[in-house]
Design a protein around this motif. Sequence first.
Motif, mmCIF file in Angstrom:
data_model
loop_
_atom_site.group_PDB
_atom_site.id
_atom_site.type_symbol
_atom_site.label_atom_id
_atom_site.label_comp_id
_atom_site.label_asym_id
_atom_site.label_seq_id
_atom_site.Cartn_x
_atom_site.Cartn_y
_atom_site.Cartn_z
ATOM 1 N N TYR A 86 1.928 -2.226 -7.294
ATOM 2 C CA TYR A 86 2.554 -3.495 -7.654
ATOM 3 C C TYR A 86 3.903 -3.218 -8.310
ATOM 4 N N TRP A 103 0.852 -1.196 0.000
ATOM 5 C CA TRP A 103 0.000 0.000 0.000
ATOM 6 C C TRP A 103 0.884 1.241 0.000
ATOM 7 N N ARG A 154 -4.986 6.390 -0.641
ATOM 8 C CA ARG A 154 -4.272 5.124 -0.392
ATOM 9 C C ARG A 154 -4.523 4.195 -1.568
ATOM 10 N N ALA A 155 -3.463 3.701 -2.157
ATOM 11 C CA ALA A 155 -3.607 2.793 -3.304
ATOM 12 C C ALA A 155 -2.573 1.665 -3.181
ATOM 13 N N LYS A 156 -2.937 0.548 -3.739
ATOM 14 C CA LYS A 156 -2.015 -0.597 -3.671
ATOM 15 C C LYS A 156 -1.148 -0.609 -4.924
#
Lengths: 117, 515
Positions: free
Chosen positions: A80, A68, A76-78
Amino acid sequence: MAKPSRAALLQGTLDLLVLRTLSGGPLHGYAIARHILASSDDVLLVEEGSLYPALYRMEGRGWIRSEWGTSENGRRAKYYRLTPKGRARLRAELGAWQLVQKAIQQVLDHPPEGAPA
Amino acid sequence: MRLTAPAAWLRWTLEPAAELAAVEEDIRRELEFHLRSSEELLIAGGMPAAEASAEARRRFGDFDSVLADCRRIRLQRRIMIQRVNTFLLGLLVVAVAFFLMEAWSSRAEHRQAVADLESRLDRIGTLLSEKQDAGDRRDDTGAPVASRRLAETGDDSRGADGPAGQQRALPAPDPEAVLRRFNAAWPLSSALEIAKELASLSGADALRIMQAIHARIENAEVREMVLEPLVRAHPELALRFLHLGASDASEAVRAAALARISDFALFDFAKDPAAYPAWWARHGGLSTSEVMSSCAAEFATRVGTLQGPALVELLARFQWRTFGSTRQLGLDLGGMLRGAGIGNVLDRLVQSPDGDVRKHAWGLVAQVGGLDEAFLRRNAAPLLRAPDELPHEVATAVYTALAAQRSPWACDLLQDAMLATAPTHPASYFAVATALAKAGDPRAIPRMIGMIAADDSPETIYGIGWFGLTKLTGVPYDESHDGKWWLDWWEKNQDRLPAEVRGQPIPKVDLRKPR
């Protein structure tokens, strides 16, 4: 030239596109979907919902890792990112894709004699 | 895919709710971020908010389906591990439950066994105290008090009797109750315990009960085994008990009983079982001592009249086993045979030209024991001048007979025999050293040390050391205890020995010359 219609993403190529997209650096899911669409001039339409199961599957295989973080708009963002295993996978997938692409191109360039152009 | 109700329940049961909720929340936040970002982009492009929201959801697809797919993928491995763990945990719980039940069951069985043993011990204690305190005290029915207890143990109503040791008026011993116990005995060896209880009664009562029930004990092995405790407890009634076995329907029971009776009768019924009924008709009413005295006289007569193989066979049959089994019951068979004049017969037989007769006659001399000094001096001394020329059995029998005298002259004869034994005959060392140790005369110690000092061979160190010196001195045997070691021991320890031994020189033994 007429703009080509949006094409559904070829079965099995989503993993390659995601890995290639992440090779430029960490991105969240929405950004990955936007990148694929934008990079293909809106031709390759990633069905946005289907992106996430693919991301989770690749994470389970150890190709990508998530954490996160905070997005460009302060949410808030996940995010990768590619793992070493994922990079190796990307190389393998790219090699295979290029082979197929070349083979298809050869078939297209050499129609049987007498066939209409 | 829709799950059936049981599958859903199973899934719900096996997946930890907290873990599931955390994962789902994580996914939902991620997907909602996507929707909101898409919606914002559409609004920024001029689309009305309500329309942008619907378009974002349309482009995304089925939100709940995507959420479910993501959750399944995220939890796949963990769910599998948890299911395996749950299965193993279930197995563990079942195993623990099984072992706990087994332990509980075993504990209950052990408690019952301990309670049974305590109860039996109480009963035996009561029987003993009753025998000691009341002697032959009898109840109103004329039955000994002790015998009532035995009958109670086989009676299902014994629980009403209260704690062991409490007395109450009970009927005379009930043979049928004892019979039921014998027939219910399992394992079969537990019948021995019942027989031992029976043996604690007076001999007359035990015999009366056995006469009433023995033939009706269902298992032949039990019928055979129960007699011995009674024989041992009541030697004077031994033959009456054994007669029950000798009259048994089972050939095996009959054979075992007749073999035992043969030792008292000094007649081999195994060779001639048909002779038993007539023999019993003559002896059945007598006590064991009376029977043995009578049979000892007949035996002495037979030994005196038989010749050749028949004599050898008779002498060979009644040796250490016969004497051992009767001695065990406190019956002095040797004394009875001496009283019957066996000494005179043996005086002749030990000089028989037949080697087998001589051998078995000396064996009988050793078992009968107590023959007088003149007999042994007359017959043993000449033989011991050259002990190595004697058959080993004869030499051993002569040594045993002398050792049984436990007198200085016999010990002197044995010591002479030891010195006359060549080192090439280690078995003679073993026999003579054993006899000297049995005679218990410490005067043999210096000579034994002299033997080892003269011959340090392993045979002499072992034969004299283990069979003789270890027993006479109490020094544990060690194969390194050679002549030098024993001479040193003698110097240091002779003062601890009896006065008649102290200061004695260690004799020099010359093994190369006749001694």
